[in-house]
Design a protein around this motif. Structure first.
Motif, short mmCIF file in Angstrom:
data_model
loop_
_atom_site.label_atom_id
_atom_site.label_comp_id
_atom_site.label_asym_id
_atom_site.label_seq_id
_atom_site.Cartn_x
_atom_site.Cartn_y
_atom_site.Cartn_z
N ALA A 5 0.95 -1.26 0.08
CA ALA A 5 0.10 0.15 0.00
C ALA A 5 0.80 1.08 0.12
O ALA A 5 0.58 2.21 -0.68
CB ALA A 5 -0.91 0.08 1.34
N LEU A 6 1.99 1.38 0.65
CA LEU A 6 2.81 2.62 0.63
C LEU A 6 3.56 2.54 -0.55
O LEU A 6 4.22 3.79 -0.96
CB LEU A 6 4.05 2.24 1.99
N ALA A 7 3.83 1.48 -1.41
CA ALA A 7 4.73 1.81 -2.63
C ALA A 7 3.99 2.91 -3.59
O ALA A 7 4.85 3.88 -4.07
CB ALA A 7 4.43 0.47 -3.39
N PRO A 8 2.71 3.06 -3.73
CA PRO A 8 2.32 4.18 -4.69
C PRO A 8 2.27 5.39 -3.90
O PRO A 8 2.61 6.51 -4.92
CB PRO A 8 0.92 3.79 -5.04
N VAL A 9 2.35 5.42 -2.80
CA VAL A 9 2.33 6.68 -2.08
C VAL A 9 3.70 7.05 -2.18
O VAL A 9 3.94 8.36 -2.32
CB VAL A 9 1.74 6.33 -0.37
N LEU A 10 4.77 6.25 -1.91
CA LEU A 10 6.10 6.89 -2.16
C LEU A 10 6.56 7.23 -3.59
O LEU A 10 7.21 8.32 -3.58
CB LEU A 10 7.20 5.54 -1.67
N GLY A 11 6.00 6.48 -4.58
CA GLY A 11 6.33 6.80 -5.94
C GLY A 11 5.55 8.27 -6.20
O GLY A 11 6.34 9.13 -6.76
N TYR A 12 4.46 8.58 -5.74
CA TYR A 12 3.75 9.89 -5.77
C TYR A 12 4.72 10.74 -4.95
O TYR A 12 4.90 11.87 -5.54
CB TYR A 12 2.27 9.89 -5.27
N LEU A 13 5.05 10.73 -3.75
CA LEU A 13 5.86 11.66 -3.23
C LEU A 13 7.23 11.96 -3.82
O LEU A 13 7.73 13.19 -3.86
CB LEU A 13 5.90 11.15 -1.84
N ILE A 14 7.91 11.09 -4.53
CA ILE A 14 9.05 11.26 -5.03
C ILE A 14 8.95 11.85 -6.15
O ILE A 14 9.56 13.07 -6.78
CB ILE A 14 9.77 9.95 -5.35
N ILE A 15 7.99 11.68 -7.13
CA ILE A 15 7.58 12.27 -8.29
C ILE A 15 7.11 13.77 -8.13
O ILE A 15 7.55 14.68 -8.87
CB ILE A 15 6.60 11.57 -8.91
N GLU A 16 6.71 13.99 -6.95
CA GLU A 16 6.39 15.37 -6.73
C GLU A 16 7.28 16.12 -5.98
O GLU A 16 7.40 17.38 -5.39
CB GLU A 16 4.99 15.28 -5.73
N GLU A 17 8.36 15.39 -5.66
CA GLU A 17 9.76 15.98 -5.13
C GLU A 17 9.37 16.09 -3.64
O GLU A 17 10.07 17.36 -3.13
CB GLU A 17 10.26 17.00 -5.95
N ASP A 18 8.59 15.60 -3.05
CA ASP A 18 8.37 15.96 -1.47
C ASP A 18 9.40 14.73 -0.76
O ASP A 18 8.82 13.83 -0.04
CB ASP A 18 6.77 15.61 -1.20
N PHE A 19 10.75 15.01 -0.61
CA PHE A 19 11.65 13.92 -0.35
C PHE A 19 11.62 14.08 1.18
O PHE A 19 11.96 12.86 1.56
CB PHE A 19 12.93 14.38 -1.06
N ASN A 20 11.37 15.01 1.75
CA ASN A 20 11.22 14.91 3.33
C ASN A 20 10.34 13.99 3.75
O ASN A 20 10.63 13.12 4.47
CB ASN A 20 10.93 16.16 4.09
N LEU A 66 10.16 2.40 -6.39
CA LEU A 66 11.29 3.20 -5.66
C LEU A 66 12.09 3.50 -6.80
O LEU A 66 12.71 4.87 -7.28
CB LEU A 66 11.84 2.71 -4.60
N TYR A 67 12.67 2.67 -7.49
CA TYR A 67 13.86 2.65 -8.41
C TYR A 67 13.10 3.69 -9.54
O TYR A 67 13.63 4.44 -10.22
CB TYR A 67 14.25 1.40 -9.13
N ILE A 68 11.88 3.19 -10.22
CA ILE A 68 11.50 3.98 -11.20
C ILE A 68 11.06 5.61 -10.85
O ILE A 68 11.39 6.14 -11.49
CB ILE A 68 10.22 3.05 -11.66
N SER A 69 10.59 5.55 -9.76
CA SER A 69 10.29 6.94 -9.27
C SER A 69 11.61 7.92 -9.32
O SER A 69 11.55 9.17 -9.47
CB SER A 69 9.56 6.97 -7.89
N LEU A 70 12.68 7.06 -8.61
CA LEU A 70 13.99 7.84 -8.23
C LEU A 70 14.52 8.16 -9.66
O LEU A 70 15.35 9.20 -9.62
CB LEU A 70 14.72 7.24 -7.33
N THR A 71 14.29 7.16 -10.53
CA THR A 71 14.88 7.69 -11.86
C THR A 71 14.17 8.61 -12.55
O THR A 71 14.85 9.56 -13.26
CB THR A 71 14.90 6.16 -12.73
N TYR A 72 12.95 8.49 -12.51
CA TYR A 72 12.25 9.84 -13.10
C TYR A 72 12.34 11.10 -12.34
O TYR A 72 12.52 12.29 -13.06
CB TYR A 72 10.68 9.40 -12.56
N ALA A 73 12.84 11.11 -11.05
CA ALA A 73 13.21 12.37 -10.33
C ALA A 73 14.81 12.69 -10.88
O ALA A 73 15.50 13.50 -10.11
CB ALA A 73 13.00 12.33 -8.97
N ASN A 74 15.22 11.72 -11.60
CA ASN A 74 16.85 11.89 -12.04
C ASN A 74 17.78 11.82 -10.73
O ASN A 74 18.84 12.46 -10.80
CB ASN A 74 17.27 13.29 -12.36
N LEU A 75 17.57 10.74 -9.82
CA LEU A 75 18.44 10.62 -8.81
C LEU A 75 19.03 9.27 -9.04
O LEU A 75 19.89 9.25 -8.13
CB LEU A 75 17.59 10.67 -7.32
#
Length: 188
Positions: A5-20, A66-75
């Motif tokens: 359940a937390l996976a899509p939440v994390l993906g969204y937060l990373i894409i929205e650059e809410d890293f904190n 996480l890896y797909i989202s972090l790649t999208y965020a260029n990290l």
């Protein structure tokens, strides 16, 4: 279930650059994983076939998102994410193949996808366990990089290389040791 359940939440937060917040949610996901493992090891009546099937699935889903989202965020570099996801797809395909080969007749979809009917157990290799740890360290470091302003750090880039090495070594270990990593459960 919490990690899934937390996976899509994390993906969204990373894409929205809410890293904190993403860093905190990632820590929560890690805590639920540790708690799940602790409970399963210490209370035998809390172990289940469904839980033992969902645990690695939750890990794969969480790592992939996480890896797909972090790649999208260029990290994280695209090539590294491609390598990790490709390895996981091959491993999942191998698990489906082993499941098919070890399932006694009649092979029905209901029996095939029933997690309570275990026919084989995959034993992770040592390098695979190291690889999982390195991948999780890279995720944590990548999530923390924009928070603590070290996105261009040579240490982060070194961690990319280490992750690529352990991912390749892990894939090779499963290829090389193949049958030694699969334990067929008799009498089912």
């Amino acid at each position: 279930m919490t990690r899934i359940a937390l996976a899509p939440v994390l993906g969204y937060l990373i894409i929205e650059e809410d890293f904190n917040v993403a860093l905190g949610v990632f820590a929560l996901a890690g805590l639920t994983d540790l708690l799940d493992g602790f409970i399963a090891r210490n209370w035998a009546n809390q172990k289940s076939a469904l839980g033992s099937a969902l645990d690695p699935l939750a890990d794969k889903i969480l790592i992939s998102v996480l890896y797909i989202s972090l790649t999208y965020a260029n990290l994280i570099p695209v090539s590294l994410t491609y390598m990790i996801i490709s390895r996981d797809i091959v491993l999942i395909a191998a698990v489906f193949y082993v499941r098919y080969r070890t399932l006694p007749s009649p092979r029905t979809l209901a029996r095939y996808f029933n997690p309570c009917y275990a026919t084989a157990r995959l034993k992770p290799t040592f390098i695979s366990k190291v690889n999982t740890a390195v991948q999780l360290i890279l995720v944590a470091a990548s999530l923390a990089a924009p928070v603590f302003n070290y996105t261009e750090s040579i240490y982060l880039q070194t961690l990319w290389c280490l992750t690529a090495f352990t991912t390749t070594a892990s894939a090779y270990s499963y290829y090389h040791y193949g049958r030694k990593t699969v334990q067929v459960i008799k009498g089912k």
